[in-house]
Design a protein around this motif. Structure first.
Motif, PDB file in Angstrom:
ATOM      1  N   ASP A 265       0.818  -1.269   0.292  1.00  0.00           N
ATOM      2  CA  ASP A 265       0.038  -0.104   0.005  1.00  0.00           C
ATOM      3  C   ASP A 265       1.165   1.264   0.113  1.00  0.00           C
ATOM      4  O   ASP A 265       0.361   2.224  -0.505  1.00  0.00           O
ATOM      5  CB  ASP A 265      -0.917  -0.139   0.996  1.00  0.00           C
ATOM      6  CG  ASP A 265      -0.017   0.039   2.584  1.00  0.00           C
ATOM      7  OD1 ASP A 265       0.566  -0.957   2.697  1.00  0.00           O
ATOM      8  OD2 ASP A 265      -0.385   0.884   3.428  1.00  0.00           O
ATOM      9  N   ASP A 266       1.979   1.216   0.635  1.00  0.00           N
ATOM     10  CA  ASP A 266       2.928   2.414   0.735  1.00  0.00           C
ATOM     11  C   ASP A 266       3.922   2.291  -0.142  1.00  0.00           C
ATOM     12  O   ASP A 266       5.164   2.783   0.139  1.00  0.00           O
ATOM     13  CB  ASP A 266       3.257   2.592   2.246  1.00  0.00           C
ATOM     14  CG  ASP A 266       3.948   1.441   2.752  1.00  0.00           C
ATOM     15  OD1 ASP A 266       4.124   0.363   2.129  1.00  0.00           O
ATOM     16  OD2 ASP A 266       4.583   1.452   3.697  1.00  0.00           O
ATOM     17  N   GLY A 267       3.853   1.686  -1.096  1.00  0.00           N
ATOM     18  CA  GLY A 267       5.093   1.129  -2.064  1.00  0.00           C
ATOM     19  C   GLY A 267       5.266   2.147  -3.236  1.00  0.00           C
ATOM     20  O   GLY A 267       6.021   1.647  -4.164  1.00  0.00           O
ATOM     21  N   THR A 268       4.402   2.952  -3.457  1.00  0.00           N
ATOM     22  CA  THR A 268       4.128   3.881  -4.794  1.00  0.00           C
ATOM     23  C   THR A 268       4.570   5.491  -4.167  1.00  0.00           C
ATOM     24  O   THR A 268       4.332   5.710  -3.129  1.00  0.00           O
ATOM     25  CB  THR A 268       2.983   3.727  -5.457  1.00  0.00           C
ATOM     26  OG1 THR A 268       1.932   4.667  -4.622  1.00  0.00           O
ATOM     27  CG2 THR A 268       2.541   2.275  -5.585  1.00  0.00           C
ATOM     28  N   ALA A 269       4.926   6.152  -5.268  1.00  0.00           N
ATOM     29  CA  ALA A 269       5.065   7.720  -5.209  1.00  0.00           C
ATOM     30  C   ALA A 269       4.946   8.184  -6.376  1.00  0.00           C
ATOM     31  O   ALA A 269       5.024   7.467  -7.438  1.00  0.00           O
ATOM     32  CB  ALA A 269       6.584   7.864  -4.462  1.00  0.00           C
ATOM     33  N   LEU A 270       4.476   9.392  -6.338  1.00  0.00           N
ATOM     34  CA  LEU A 270       4.554  10.056  -7.782  1.00  0.00           C
ATOM     35  C   LEU A 270       5.959  10.779  -8.117  1.00  0.00           C
ATOM     36  O   LEU A 270       6.597  11.313  -7.236  1.00  0.00           O
ATOM     37  CB  LEU A 270       3.901  11.440  -7.612  1.00  0.00           C
ATOM     38  CG  LEU A 270       2.261  11.366  -7.177  1.00  0.00           C
ATOM     39  CD1 LEU A 270       1.594  12.703  -6.913  1.00  0.00           C
ATOM     40  CD2 LEU A 270       1.419  10.743  -8.297  1.00  0.00           C
ATOM     41  N   THR A 271       6.160  10.483  -9.261  1.00  0.00           N
ATOM     42  CA  THR A 271       7.700  10.797  -9.686  1.00  0.00           C
ATOM     43  C   THR A 271       7.738  11.514 -11.053  1.00  0.00           C
ATOM     44  O   THR A 271       6.725  11.165 -11.960  1.00  0.00           O
ATOM     45  CB  THR A 271       8.518   9.558 -10.094  1.00  0.00           C
ATOM     46  OG1 THR A 271       9.913  10.122 -10.200  1.00  0.00           O
ATOM     47  CG2 THR A 271       8.010   8.693 -11.113  1.00  0.00           C
ATOM     48  N   ASN A 272       8.417  12.475 -11.396  1.00  0.00           N
ATOM     49  CA  ASN A 272       8.563  13.034 -12.491  1.00  0.00           C
ATOM     50  C   ASN A 272       9.843  12.725 -13.273  1.00  0.00           C
ATOM     51  O   ASN A 272      10.217  13.396 -14.426  1.00  0.00           O
ATOM     52  CB  ASN A 272       8.449  14.681 -12.436  1.00  0.00           C
ATOM     53  CG  ASN A 272       9.792  15.249 -11.647  1.00  0.00           C
ATOM     54  OD1 ASN A 272      10.515  14.427 -10.858  1.00  0.00           O
ATOM     55  ND2 ASN A 272       9.999  16.330 -11.928  1.00  0.00           N
ATOM     56  N   LEU A 273      10.471  11.725 -12.722  1.00  0.00           N
ATOM     57  CA  LEU A 273      11.858  11.432 -13.367  1.00  0.00           C
ATOM     58  C   LEU A 273      11.627  10.502 -14.676  1.00  0.00           C
ATOM     59  O   LEU A 273      12.589  10.886 -15.383  1.00  0.00           O
ATOM     60  CB  LEU A 273      12.546  10.517 -12.427  1.00  0.00           C
ATOM     61  CG  LEU A 273      13.161  11.478 -10.936  1.00  0.00           C
ATOM     62  CD1 LEU A 273      13.700  10.306 -10.044  1.00  0.00           C
ATOM     63  CD2 LEU A 273      14.019  12.548 -11.425  1.00  0.00           C
ATOM     64  N   MET A 274      10.742   9.770 -14.814  1.00  0.00           N
ATOM     65  CA  MET A 274      10.690   8.964 -15.861  1.00  0.00           C
ATOM     66  C   MET A 274      10.336   9.585 -17.194  1.00  0.00           C
ATOM     67  O   MET A 274      10.587   9.114 -18.375  1.00  0.00           O
ATOM     68  CB  MET A 274       9.662   7.637 -15.616  1.00  0.00           C
ATOM     69  CG  MET A 274       9.849   6.954 -14.362  1.00  0.00           C
ATOM     70  SD  MET A 274      11.433   5.942 -14.563  1.00  0.00           S
ATOM     71  CE  MET A 274      11.386   5.144 -12.950  1.00  0.00           C
ATOM     72  N   THR A 275       9.586  10.465 -17.253  1.00  0.00           N
ATOM     73  CA  THR A 275       9.058  11.158 -18.312  1.00  0.00           C
ATOM     74  C   THR A 275       8.960  12.749 -18.348  1.00  0.00           C
ATOM     75  O   THR A 275       8.889  13.522 -19.424  1.00  0.00           O
ATOM     76  CB  THR A 275       7.886  11.015 -18.593  1.00  0.00           C
ATOM     77  OG1 THR A 275       6.834  11.291 -17.584  1.00  0.00           O
ATOM     78  CG2 THR A 275       7.400   9.237 -18.743  1.00  0.00           C
ATOM     79  N   GLY A 276       9.209  13.346 -17.019  1.00  0.00           N
ATOM     80  CA  GLY A 276       9.125  14.800 -16.930  1.00  0.00           C
ATOM     81  C   GLY A 276       7.672  15.302 -16.350  1.00  0.00           C
ATOM     82  O   GLY A 276       7.669  16.600 -15.995  1.00  0.00           O
ATOM     83  N   ARG A 277       6.881  14.282 -16.367  1.00  0.00           N
ATOM     84  CA  ARG A 277       5.449  14.808 -15.630  1.00  0.00           C
ATOM     85  C   ARG A 277       5.109  13.608 -14.678  1.00  0.00           C
ATOM     86  O   ARG A 277       5.808  12.685 -14.807  1.00  0.00           O
ATOM     87  CB  ARG A 277       4.469  14.653 -16.846  1.00  0.00           C
ATOM     88  CG  ARG A 277       3.962  15.944 -17.612  1.00  0.00           C
ATOM     89  CD  ARG A 277       2.675  15.514 -18.285  1.00  0.00           C
ATOM     90  NE  ARG A 277       2.194  16.437 -19.130  1.00  0.00           N
ATOM     91  CZ  ARG A 277       1.319  17.344 -18.735  1.00  0.00           C
ATOM     92  NH1 ARG A 277       0.635  17.167 -17.391  1.00  0.00           N
ATOM     93  NH2 ARG A 277       0.868  18.403 -19.239  1.00  0.00           N
ATOM     94  N   PRO A 278       4.512  14.426 -13.464  1.00  0.00           N
ATOM     95  CA  PRO A 278       4.293  13.283 -12.485  1.00  0.00           C
ATOM     96  C   PRO A 278       3.682  12.423 -12.513  1.00  0.00           C
ATOM     97  O   PRO A 278       2.295  12.295 -13.435  1.00  0.00           O
ATOM     98  CB  PRO A 278       3.696  14.378 -11.250  1.00  0.00           C
ATOM     99  CG  PRO A 278       3.303  15.497 -12.198  1.00  0.00           C
ATOM    100  CD  PRO A 278       3.877  15.681 -13.319  1.00  0.00           C
ATOM    101  N   ALA A 279       3.832  10.999 -12.414  1.00  0.00           N
ATOM    102  CA  ALA A 279       3.104   9.672 -12.473  1.00  0.00           C
ATOM    103  C   ALA A 279       3.472   9.000 -11.244  1.00  0.00           C
ATOM    104  O   ALA A 279       4.194   8.998 -10.826  1.00  0.00           O
ATOM    105  CB  ALA A 279       3.651   9.151 -13.694  1.00  0.00           C
ATOM    106  N   ARG A 280       2.540   8.167 -10.830  1.00  0.00           N
ATOM    107  CA  ARG A 280       2.479   7.277  -9.818  1.00  0.00           C
ATOM    108  C   ARG A 280       3.158   5.731 -10.273  1.00  0.00           C
ATOM    109  O   ARG A 280       2.620   5.435 -11.144  1.00  0.00           O
ATOM    110  CB  ARG A 280       1.345   7.003  -9.250  1.00  0.00           C
ATOM    111  CG  ARG A 280       1.370   6.173  -7.910  1.00  0.00           C
ATOM    112  CD  ARG A 280       0.184   6.373  -7.173  1.00  0.00           C
ATOM    113  NE  ARG A 280      -0.253   7.377  -6.375  1.00  0.00           N
ATOM    114  CZ  ARG A 280       0.384   8.046  -5.559  1.00  0.00           C
ATOM    115  NH1 ARG A 280       1.129   7.513  -4.742  1.00  0.00           N
ATOM    116  NH2 ARG A 280      -0.072   9.257  -5.161  1.00  0.00           N
ATOM    117  N   GLY A 281       4.126   5.474  -9.623  1.00  0.00           N
ATOM    118  CA  GLY A 281       4.914   4.045  -9.739  1.00  0.00           C
ATOM    119  C   GLY A 281       5.195   3.386  -8.668  1.00  0.00           C
ATOM    120  O   GLY A 281       5.432   4.110  -7.468  1.00  0.00           O
ATOM    121  N   LEU A 282       5.634   2.327  -8.663  1.00  0.00           N
ATOM    122  CA  LEU A 282       6.125   1.503  -7.500  1.00  0.00           C
ATOM    123  C   LEU A 282       7.559   2.019  -7.584  1.00  0.00           C
ATOM    124  O   LEU A 282       8.203   2.241  -8.439  1.00  0.00           O
ATOM    125  CB  LEU A 282       6.213  -0.081  -7.810  1.00  0.00           C
ATOM    126  CG  LEU A 282       5.042  -0.565  -8.135  1.00  0.00           C
ATOM    127  CD1 LEU A 282       4.937  -1.743  -8.620  1.00  0.00           C
ATOM    128  CD2 LEU A 282       3.998  -0.684  -6.785  1.00  0.00           C
TER     129      LEU A 282
END
Lengths: 354, 354
Positions: A265-282
């Motif tokens: 449940d607590d294993g994801t976060a929003l990141t912008n590193l993968m594409t430049g826009r915020p997205a939620r991933g493991l």
């Protein structure tokens, strides 16, 4: 047994108010056709496909099923390349290039996420999907009008009430209320403040109160409890993504699949590193060590310099540089074919709603 | 009509599975007694009360109602004062002190948030509330054992599945699943990573699957739709905070009440500026200009130097330095007395669940 709210199923002429989440790079016509045959709305993510592949996917879908089809597109503004940001980004990634024995000076591939343009619009008018859905707002008004005039039903994602109102004013036929729990890219387009993004439980009823079109709840709808809860919050349908990644028909890499099976449940976060826009991933190594939110080139350019790292790591069985898009309820996922999953979800949800 | 899940109402011997959110500084015995008389569980927040005031509140509650009572306590570790952090904090606030004509060199009040200790425990054993609930984990095991041996029912908040398991292993009788949408302090205690906190929609079913005690859903449960949805997600009860702030019986300041009436779905953020720990509130000037998350003294010390700013601003009708704790669904709140609100919530939720 009918669903308590039939606005969406009657609009689409389908049995079940379940939309397959259009997860670019992770699913194709095969999973979409299975969901459609089971009575849901099949979605083909087109954001990473060129024209030829879009046509090919639609042809294959139509050969498998006569049910309605949803084609999903990104409609971001094409980015301006900044040599300074690109150089800084490659500098930050250089240690990983060296570690994985990739030449840091080699040219990186261009990101293939193309915004909805006239050429894609022409193809859509020719292919005539029953639904065209958009992410990151809507296309240029002249393009959007062409889609609407062709009688194609349109959806787009709202991450706030303000975005939902904006979309309704421009004529979308249904609004995806994308709660903060959702996997993949935030559809956010009127703001870039991810600190204020509402969760599904807060967002759905507030959007339902603000608009008159049907609302499709998205974000942590992974099992039948989520479907039933979404209806109680006032939704007319749900969009389910992560749960379908567990199906054998999804096209995700082995490391991605392995990471999903261990999701917490607590294993994801929003990141912008993968594409430049915020997205939620493991959360993986790249997110842990450089982010999860940090300076990166504009969407989708950040993905370019990540690609060689991802390819090399995945070949060695590692997902540490892969975008492992996932919602916050992946731990509720079960591994089974898409058609069986649809039967399970619909039967259990209807039992809960009875 | 009975509720679909009666584990909680039978444990507490109450009519409705609704817990008044214990909002320290915002409500007292009066609102608690009204909720209890309407069939819910009345909660008195004790985190900002000294022993004498706790006793007084309980006496007044007992004079108003014979229904069960929940006393809520914080159980943080007492902070170590850091002169360097304190000085840096006062330096950052100095421009506001000057703007509001407060002497930046004047001594600041001590924060009055006291963790649950032996003296409070002795008082609780004497006052014998039916329920003692905790935030930020649990008190020292020797204290917690005394509470349990006295036959007092215990709750605590979990913001993740790991925290829920930790609490169940230590013997709490019910777990509050505090989704990320919730107003006020995050109960987080096994981690300090707020980037991974699950939303209510994701958290509730995952905690329900992980523990065997009843689960109380919290976070954006503001109207009847939220209550019905929480039950669909597997909860046995809900904890409702923000919705009760709208009642005339709440003790919030005029600027706080005015801000709540204008609340938007995307108008809150988590901030650590008000107390040193992350808490969700309506965005105001302090949060906009210094945060919402930034360096601040350890909980609850940050509140000390904020207090003079808050007092002066509130006296002038401004909530720009006040902790305006609120969940993400305040816009669903309606102004009415607590007893009428309870009747509305329970009748509408039961109608939805029928």
């Amino acid at each position: 047994m009918p669903w308590p709210d039939r606005r969406f199923t009657e609009l689409l002429k389908i049995d079940h108010p379940i939309v397959l989440g259009p997860m670019a790079g992770a699913i194709d016509f095969e999973l979409a056709a299975e969901v459609a045959e089971a009575g849901g709305l099949g979605s083909i993510p087109c954001a990473m496909l060129d024209l030829e592949h879009i046509r090919d996917q639609v042809t294959k879908y139509r050969a498998r099923t006569s049910r309605p089809l949803n084609l999903n597109f990104f409609c971001h503004a094409a980015p301006e390349l900044s040599n300074a940001r690109e150089a800084a980004w490659r500098e930050r990634l250089a240690p990983y290039y060296r570690e994985l024995n990739i030449d840091p000076a080699a040219p990186v591939p261009h990101s293939n996420r193309r915004p909805f343009d006239q050429a894609i619009c022409d193809l859509v008018l020719e292919l005539k999907p029953e639904v065209a859905s958009f992410h990151f707002g809507l296309p240029d008004p002249t393009l959007f009008e062409q889609v609407k005039r062709a009688g194609i039903i349109t959806f787009s994602s709202a991450t706030t009430v303000a975005e939902a109102r904006w979309l309704e004013q421009r004529g979308v036929d249904a609004i995806i209320a994308q709660g903060n729990e959702a996997g993949g890219h935030r559809g956010i387009f009127l703001s870039d403040d991810i600190a204020t993004q509402p969760g599904t439980f807060a967002l759905v009823p507030q959007i339902v109160d603000a608009v008159s079109v049907p609302v499709i709840a998205a974000g942590a709808v992974t099992d039948a409890r989520g479907i039933a809860a979404a209806f109680m919050l006032g939704a007319s349908a749900v969009q389910i993504g992560t749960a379908f990644l567990f199906c054998p028909e999804s096209k995700i890499s082995a490391p991605y699949r392995a990471a999903l099976k261990q999701a917490r449940d607590d294993g994801t976060a929003l990141t912008n590193l993968m594409t430049g826009r915020p997205a939620r991933g493991l959360i993986n190594r790249l997110m842990r060590e450089l982010g999860p939110i940090s300076e990166a080139p504009a969407f989708p350019l950040a993905a370019g310099a990540i690609a060689p790292l991802r390819a090399k790591a995945e070949a060695a069985g590692s997902g540490e540089f892969t975008p492992l898009w996932s919602g916050q309820a992946a731990a509720l996922g079960v591994e089974m074919p898409a058609r069986a999953l649809m039967a399970r979800l619909t039967e259990q949800a209807q039992a809960l709603l009875r």
